[in-house]
Motif scaffolding. Structure first.
Motif, PDB file in Angstrom:
ATOM      1  N   THR A   1      -3.773  73.949  74.865  1.00  0.00           N
ATOM      2  CA  THR A   1      -5.188  74.369  75.075  1.00  0.00           C
ATOM      3  C   THR A   1      -5.879  73.282  75.383  1.00  0.00           C
ATOM      4  O   THR A   1      -6.142  72.040  74.615  1.00  0.00           O
ATOM      5  CB  THR A   1      -5.942  75.075  73.857  1.00  0.00           C
ATOM      6  OG1 THR A   1      -5.040  76.328  73.553  1.00  0.00           O
ATOM      7  CG2 THR A   1      -7.407  75.661  74.232  1.00  0.00           C
TER       8      THR A   1
ATOM      9  N   GLY B   1      -9.689  71.545  76.917  1.00  0.00           N
ATOM     10  CA  GLY B   1     -11.127  71.666  76.461  1.00  0.00           C
ATOM     11  C   GLY B   1     -11.920  70.528  76.885  1.00  0.00           C
ATOM     12  O   GLY B   1     -11.403  69.596  77.526  1.00  0.00           O
TER      13      GLY B   1
ATOM     14  N   ARG C   1     -13.276  75.408  74.930  1.00  0.00           N
ATOM     15  CA  ARG C   1     -11.953  75.354  74.879  1.00  0.00           C
ATOM     16  C   ARG C   1     -11.395  76.549  75.807  1.00  0.00           C
ATOM     17  O   ARG C   1     -11.891  77.731  75.647  1.00  0.00           O
ATOM     18  CB  ARG C   1     -11.037  75.603  73.474  1.00  0.00           C
ATOM     19  CG  ARG C   1     -11.398  74.675  72.579  1.00  0.00           C
ATOM     20  CD  ARG C   1     -10.537  74.822  71.538  1.00  0.00           C
ATOM     21  NE  ARG C   1     -11.129  73.973  70.247  1.00  0.00           N
ATOM     22  CZ  ARG C   1     -10.865  72.915  70.249  1.00  0.00           C
ATOM     23  NH1 ARG C   1      -9.926  71.947  70.714  1.00  0.00           N
ATOM     24  NH2 ARG C   1     -11.240  71.922  68.686  1.00  0.00           N
TER      25      ARG C   1
END
Length: 199
Positions: A22, A24, A197
């Motif tokens: 992920t 971000g 995110r």
């Protein structure tokens, strides 16, 4: 040897692709201070700056992940100096301001509560700074551009938006040259950030 390195690199790449990384970003205010110890007393001088960063969250398990960052930070602070010039004692206070690229790598422990998530993180960092020079009519000296240290903090996240508090301290003396009567100078920071995110 080359074949083994290639296989290792491909294994790491396939693991990273399967790990559902992920990405971000975050931005916020940082309070930077230069800390010194004089006669067993800790003194420091601080300043407000900013911090922006890109980050990646690489899950290791349901609870743990590795979170490397690339951060651009406005750092600095102030401290007292003492020089001996022609047997005369010169005292004053130096204020500095410089920019750093930081590379922290944190181990994160996550606590999930319904739509909320809290994370506790800690890990080492490496930073490279722009040139900072202390200038006086009787003395000029440069700061060290490199620093290594450790940081710890926590964040609270709700639907991809998070707020974080992160503190870190450097382990390397910022002064290249030190007078016999002077202490060592270390860089410390506390950063308050909002981030997102991209899921």
């Amino acid at each position: 040897m080359k074949k083994g390195g290639f296989i290792l690199m491909m294994c790491l790449l396939s693991w990273a692709m399967e790990a559902k990384i992920t990405w971000g970003a975050r931005a916020g205010l940082s309070y930077s201070s230069l800390t010194q110890i004089v006669d067993d007393q800790v003194t420091y001088g601080g300043r407000l700056g900013f911090s922006v960063a890109g980050l990646a969250d690489i899950p290791l398990s349901r609870r743990f992940s590795i979170c490397p960052e690339l951060a651009f930070v406005n750092q600095g602070g102030s401290y007292c100096y003492i020089f001996l010039v022609n047997d005369n004692r010169k005292e004053g206070r130096h204020t500095c301001n410089y920019y750093s690229l930081q590379f922290p790598v944190n181990l994160v422990y996550k606590i999930n509560l319904s739509n909320w998530q809290m994370g506790i993180q800690a890990g080492p960092f490496f930073s490279v700074s722009t040139r900072e020079r202390e200038r006086h009519e009787w003395k000029t000296r440069d700061f060290r551009p490199f620093d290594i240290g450790a940081g710890t903090g926590l964040y609270v996240e709700h639907r991809c938006v998070f707020f974080s508090v992160y503190a870190q301290t450097g382990f390397i003396n910022k002064l290249r040259e030190k007078q016999p009567s002077e202490s060592q100078i270390y860089q410390n920071d506390v950063t308050f950030s909002f981030g997102y995110r991209f899921r």
